[in-house]
Design an enzyme around this catalytic site. Structure first.
Site, short mmCIF file in Angstrom:
data_model
loop_
_atom_site.label_atom_id
_atom_site.label_comp_id
_atom_site.label_asym_id
_atom_site.label_seq_id
_atom_site.Cartn_x
_atom_site.Cartn_y
_atom_site.Cartn_z
N SER A 174 4.27 14.07 0.85
CA SER A 174 4.53 15.44 0.35
C SER A 174 5.75 15.46 -0.59
O SER A 174 6.11 16.48 -1.14
CB SER A 174 4.80 16.37 1.54
N VAL A 207 0.86 -1.19 0.00
CA VAL A 207 0.00 0.00 0.00
C VAL A 207 0.89 1.23 0.00
O VAL A 207 1.65 1.46 0.95
CB VAL A 207 -0.93 0.03 1.24
N LEU A 208 0.82 1.98 -1.08
CA LEU A 208 1.59 3.22 -1.21
C LEU A 208 0.61 4.39 -1.10
O LEU A 208 -0.41 4.40 -1.80
CB LEU A 208 2.31 3.27 -2.55
N PHE A 238 -0.93 -8.37 -9.43
CA PHE A 238 -0.58 -6.99 -9.05
C PHE A 238 -1.42 -6.57 -7.84
O PHE A 238 -2.57 -6.18 -7.97
CB PHE A 238 -0.84 -6.06 -10.25
N HIS A 271 8.54 10.53 -3.43
CA HIS A 271 8.87 9.13 -3.04
C HIS A 271 7.79 8.17 -3.59
O HIS A 271 8.07 7.14 -4.18
CB HIS A 271 8.89 9.09 -1.52
#
Ligand SMILES: O=c1[nH]c(NC[C@H](O)[C@H](O)[C@H](O)CO)c([N+](=O)[O-])c(=O)[nH]1
Length: 166
Positions: free
Chosen positions: A95, A90-91, A123, A98
């Site tokens: 701010s 989980v991305l 995926f 990254h």
């Protein structure tokens, strides 16, 4: 066995002979745990035996490609080869850039990994702009829940392993 609401399934699948790996990152753990549970629930519903669902973890999503490769190799070496593998991460956008760099590089690496391991690599990377988006896609936020995407990934693993196995 009519499976209500599983639009993505094109036929009935029997996962009873499949061995499937889940390798998950440990960032955003509450969301990860819901996604993993969803994948397990759907695979068991499709007949995969609990003892044939092997779970592994890595620090973060960036480690998923390498960790998945070594996980698949280890299972083969131990004589318990996998029929499919589901990397889950989980991305959530912060701010800085990254998020973009990890999302893009990890996605390409996981896509290319399929050739290297000669297995379906599902995926399972959620790339969300907000935490709210991630909660909804893990079926956690009832109010806005899309549905638990982990369930789709479990179904995809069973289908791909069944249809395109060796
Ligand atoms: O899985 C994640 N890893 C993240 N970073 C860690 C990265 O995946 C590596 O574990 C780390 O860079 C060490 O290699 C995240 N953010 O930085 O936001 C994130 O949201 N999710």
């Amino acid at each position: 066995m009519a499976v209500k609401g599983l639009g993505q399934l094109d036929q009935e699948y029997d996962g009873s002979n499949l061995k499937i790996g889940i390798i998950h990152a440990r960032w955003n753990r509450v969301i990860i745990d819901a996604l993993v549970e969803g994948a397990i629930k759907r695979m068991k519903f499709l007949g995969v035996k609990e003892e044939n669902i092997i779970i592994e973890s890595v620090p973060g999503s960036y480690e998923l490609p390498w960790g998945t490769k070594r996980f698949v190799d280890r299972q083969k070496k131990e004589g318990k080869p996998l029929d499919a593998v589901i990397p889950i991460g989980v991305l959530i956008k912060g701010s800085t850039m990254h998020f973009e760099y990890i999302s893009d590089s990890t996605t390409h690496a996981l896509m290319n990994l399929q050739e290297k391991v000669d297995l379906p690599v599902i995926f399972g990377l959620l790339t969300c702009l907000t935490e709210e988006q991630a909660f909804a896609r893990a079926g956690i936020d009832e109010a806005k829940s899309m549905h638990n995407h982990g369930e789709d990934w479990g179904a995809a693993a069973v289908e791909m392993a069944t249809k395109f196995g060796p």
